[in-house]
Design a protein around this motif. Structure first.
Motif, PDB file in Angstrom:
ATOM      1  N   GLN A 193       0.822  -1.407  -0.330  1.00 59.24           N
ATOM      2  CA  GLN A 193      -0.077   0.145  -0.001  1.00 59.24           C
ATOM      3  C   GLN A 193       0.661   1.369  -0.102  1.00 59.24           C
ATOM      4  OE1 GLN A 193      -3.763   0.774   0.097  1.00 59.24           O
ATOM      5  NE2 GLN A 193      -2.465   2.257  -0.760  1.00 59.24           N
ATOM      6  N   ALA A 194       1.855   1.346   0.908  1.00 58.03           N
ATOM      7  CA  ALA A 194       2.625   2.632   1.020  1.00 58.03           C
ATOM      8  C   ALA A 194       3.526   2.697  -0.298  1.00 58.03           C
ATOM      9  CB  ALA A 194       3.856   2.206   1.805  1.00 58.03           C
ATOM     10  N   HIS A 195       3.764   1.676  -1.074  1.00 54.30           N
ATOM     11  CA  HIS A 195       4.416   1.868  -2.520  1.00 54.30           C
ATOM     12  C   HIS A 195       3.541   2.369  -3.529  1.00 54.30           C
ATOM     13  CE1 HIS A 195       8.106   1.769  -4.885  1.00 54.30           C
ATOM     14  NE2 HIS A 195       7.684   0.938  -5.880  1.00 54.30           N
ATOM     15  N   VAL A 196       2.338   1.779  -3.411  1.00 53.29           N
ATOM     16  CA  VAL A 196       1.517   1.840  -4.404  1.00 53.29           C
ATOM     17  C   VAL A 196       0.829   3.544  -4.183  1.00 53.29           C
ATOM     18  CG1 VAL A 196      -0.976   1.674  -5.033  1.00 53.29           C
ATOM     19  CG2 VAL A 196       0.524  -0.417  -4.711  1.00 53.29           C
ATOM     20  N   SER A 197       0.579   4.067  -2.973  1.00 53.00           N
ATOM     21  CA  SER A 197       0.555   5.182  -2.724  1.00 53.00           C
ATOM     22  C   SER A 197       1.280   6.327  -3.321  1.00 53.00           C
ATOM     23  CB  SER A 197       0.124   5.497  -1.486  1.00 53.00           C
ATOM     24  OG  SER A 197      -0.840   4.674  -0.763  1.00 53.00           O
ATOM     25  N   LYS A 198       2.795   5.729  -3.177  1.00 52.82           N
ATOM     26  CA  LYS A 198       3.806   6.744  -3.547  1.00 52.82           C
ATOM     27  C   LYS A 198       3.775   6.923  -5.030  1.00 52.82           C
ATOM     28  CE  LYS A 198       8.892   6.764  -3.341  1.00 52.82           C
ATOM     29  NZ  LYS A 198      10.176   6.038  -2.965  1.00 52.82           N
ATOM     30  N   VAL A 199       3.356   5.889  -5.790  1.00 53.39           N
ATOM     31  CA  VAL A 199       3.814   5.686  -7.158  1.00 53.39           C
ATOM     32  C   VAL A 199       2.290   6.515  -7.894  1.00 53.39           C
ATOM     33  CG1 VAL A 199       3.933   4.365  -9.268  1.00 53.39           C
ATOM     34  CG2 VAL A 199       5.221   3.902  -7.320  1.00 53.39           C
ATOM     35  N   PHE A 200       1.104   5.983  -7.223  1.00 53.06           N
ATOM     36  CA  PHE A 200      -0.046   6.580  -7.999  1.00 53.06           C
ATOM     37  C   PHE A 200      -0.804   7.421  -7.250  1.00 53.06           C
ATOM     38  CE2 PHE A 200       0.688   1.886  -9.395  1.00 53.06           C
ATOM     39  CZ  PHE A 200       0.840   2.283 -10.604  1.00 53.06           C
ATOM     40  N   GLY A 201      -0.641   7.603  -5.726  1.00 49.97           N
ATOM     41  CA  GLY A 201      -1.535   8.699  -5.207  1.00 49.97           C
ATOM     42  C   GLY A 201      -2.162   8.035  -4.161  1.00 49.97           C
ATOM     43  N   ALA A 202      -2.557   8.899  -3.205  1.00 51.75           N
ATOM     44  CA  ALA A 202      -3.225   8.258  -1.965  1.00 51.75           C
ATOM     45  C   ALA A 202      -4.698   7.702  -2.289  1.00 51.75           C
ATOM     46  CB  ALA A 202      -3.525   9.590  -1.197  1.00 51.75           C
ATOM     47  N   GLY A 203      -5.241   8.224  -3.539  1.00 57.00           N
ATOM     48  CA  GLY A 203      -6.601   7.403  -3.712  1.00 57.00           C
ATOM     49  C   GLY A 203      -6.741   6.262  -4.181  1.00 57.00           C
ATOM     50  N   TYR A 204      -5.527   5.545  -4.449  1.00 57.26           N
ATOM     51  CA  TYR A 204      -5.380   4.270  -4.644  1.00 57.26           C
ATOM     52  C   TYR A 204      -5.234   3.155  -3.409  1.00 57.26           C
ATOM     53  CZ  TYR A 204      -4.744   5.772  -9.419  1.00 57.26           C
ATOM     54  OH  TYR A 204      -5.033   6.302 -10.937  1.00 57.26           O
ATOM     55  N   LEU A 205      -6.250   2.847  -3.032  1.00 61.72           N
ATOM     56  CA  LEU A 205      -6.408   1.857  -1.813  1.00 61.72           C
ATOM     57  C   LEU A 205      -6.308   0.409  -2.416  1.00 61.72           C
ATOM     58  CD1 LEU A 205      -9.029   3.806   0.237  1.00 61.72           C
ATOM     59  CD2 LEU A 205      -6.490   4.037   0.353  1.00 61.72           C
ATOM     60  N   VAL A 206      -5.340  -0.349  -1.641  1.00 62.89           N
ATOM     61  CA  VAL A 206      -5.252  -1.899  -2.445  1.00 62.89           C
ATOM     62  C   VAL A 206      -6.146  -2.447  -1.439  1.00 62.89           C
ATOM     63  CG1 VAL A 206      -3.699  -3.820  -2.154  1.00 62.89           C
ATOM     64  CG2 VAL A 206      -2.640  -1.354  -2.589  1.00 62.89           C
ATOM     65  N   ALA A 207      -7.060  -3.175  -2.672  1.00 60.68           N
ATOM     66  CA  ALA A 207      -8.066  -4.232  -2.239  1.00 60.68           C
ATOM     67  C   ALA A 207      -7.668  -5.632  -2.160  1.00 60.68           C
ATOM     68  CB  ALA A 207      -9.368  -3.991  -2.923  1.00 60.68           C
ATOM     69  N   GLY A 208      -6.586  -5.745  -2.935  1.00 58.82           N
ATOM     70  CA  GLY A 208      -6.202  -7.463  -2.708  1.00 58.82           C
ATOM     71  C   GLY A 208      -4.871  -7.767  -3.341  1.00 58.82           C
ATOM     72  N   ILE A 209      -4.085  -8.599  -2.972  1.00 58.87           N
ATOM     73  CA  ILE A 209      -2.768  -8.905  -3.609  1.00 58.87           C
ATOM     74  C   ILE A 209      -2.810 -10.308  -3.847  1.00 58.87           C
ATOM     75  CG2 ILE A 209       0.004  -8.710  -3.490  1.00 58.87           C
ATOM     76  CD1 ILE A 209      -0.816  -6.760  -1.094  1.00 58.87           C
ATOM     77  N   ALA A 210      -2.590 -10.929  -4.988  1.00 60.87           N
ATOM     78  CA  ALA A 210      -2.594 -12.329  -5.257  1.00 60.87           C
ATOM     79  C   ALA A 210      -1.147 -12.765  -6.083  1.00 60.87           C
ATOM     80  CB  ALA A 210      -3.909 -12.664  -6.118  1.00 60.87           C
ATOM     81  N   ARG A 211      -0.739 -13.804  -5.564  1.00 60.93           N
ATOM     82  CA  ARG A 211       0.443 -14.373  -6.438  1.00 60.93           C
ATOM     83  C   ARG A 211       0.054 -14.988  -7.693  1.00 60.93           C
ATOM     84  NH1 ARG A 211       5.780 -16.312  -4.361  1.00 60.93           N
ATOM     85  NH2 ARG A 211       6.949 -16.691  -6.333  1.00 60.93           N
TER      86      ARG A 211
END
Length: 267
Positions: free
Chosen positions: A13-31
């Motif tokens: 989440q921290a990295h996604v927010s850094k790259v795309f912005g605070a409005g990008y809230l991670v809902a799921g992570i799957a291998r």
């Protein structure tokens, strides 16, 4: 034991927010399945956006022993090569998923990782038996054009896209040396190879002696096959797993495809 995830959800989440912005809230992570040389995850956000997380973790690489022993000039693993070839291919109009961000600082973790465009679709092999013959043929014409455009890029020295030096030896000599190492390894594990080792080496040297060095090289994928072509929902093809792409003898690409086809037929 191979860990299921390389990151805690809050780290992603921290990295996604850094790259795309605070409005990008991670809902799921799957291998995701596949990825013999890197771990691949799909990251989904609450706003409907998805991307792919690549992790270059050598400890999970299927070919780590080979990678540790290979020379830098013929390396086909690493985030730097992915970034180089991603930029080079896209600059020349060759479709491959977009690189959003690459982190190779290794300040807190011992591996590189990147956020890459998620392409909704399937690999090209899923379309071989497509019932709509017209749609199937149209798709593979696009695949032909994509690969043809890549192979049309030409220069007078082989190597990585950013290689500007001279060539120390013909590229087929490097492949011969690699084949000798492979035979030595196989002879240590397979009795039938060990028993025929000298004959196999003689055959290898005989074939190599008939090759005439070339002065022009084409840009090739290096591991081209239907599993390395991703087709999106609009039936547009994209090249993936591009770390090994470079200027090389075009016949190497053809032989890789032919070998893969023969293995598929055999099994």
């Amino acid at each position: 034991m191979i860990p299921q995830f390389h990151f805690a959800p809050e780290e992603v989440q921290a990295h996604v927010s850094k790259v795309f912005g605070a409005g990008y809230l991670v809902a799921g992570i799957a291998r995701m399945h596949g990825g013999a040389q890197k771990a691949v995850y799909k990251v989904e956000c609450q706003n409907g956006f998805s991307c792919v997380l690549y992790v270059w973790d050598l400890s999970q690489n299927y070919f780590q022993e080979e990678i540790l022993n290979e020379s830098g000039a013929h390396r086909s693993y690493g985030s730097d090569l992915f970034a180089l070839n991603n930029r080079y291919l896209r600059q020349h109009g060759i479709s491959t998923p977009r690189l959003y961000d690459l982190n190779n600082d290794r300040d807190r973790i011992p591996f590189d990782f990147a956020l890459v465009e998620y392409v909704q679709g399937q690999k090209a092999e899923a379309y071989f038996q497509l019932k709509d013959a017209n749609a199937r043929d149209a798709l593979f014409r696009r695949v032909r054009d994509l690969i043809g455009a890549m192979h049309a890029m030409e220069r007078d020295r082989y190597g990585k896209a950013d290689h500007n030096g001279g060539d120390e030896q013909p590229c087929f000599e490097a492949r011969r040396e690699h084949a000798e190492s492979a035979l030595t390894y196989a002879a240590g594990h397979l009795a039938n190879v060990r028993e025929n080792d000298s004959g196999l080496l003689d055959k290898l040297h005989g074939l190599a002696s008939e090759i005439q060095p070339r002065s022009q090289y084409r840009f090739i994928h290096g591991e081209l096959g239907p599993d390395h072509i991703l087709v999106d929902d609009q039936m547009q093809p994209f090249l993936i797993d591009i770390e090994g792409a470079e200027f090389y003898d075009l016949e190497h690409e053809h032989s890789f495809c032919s070998f893969g086809s023969a293995i598929s037929t055999a099994f």
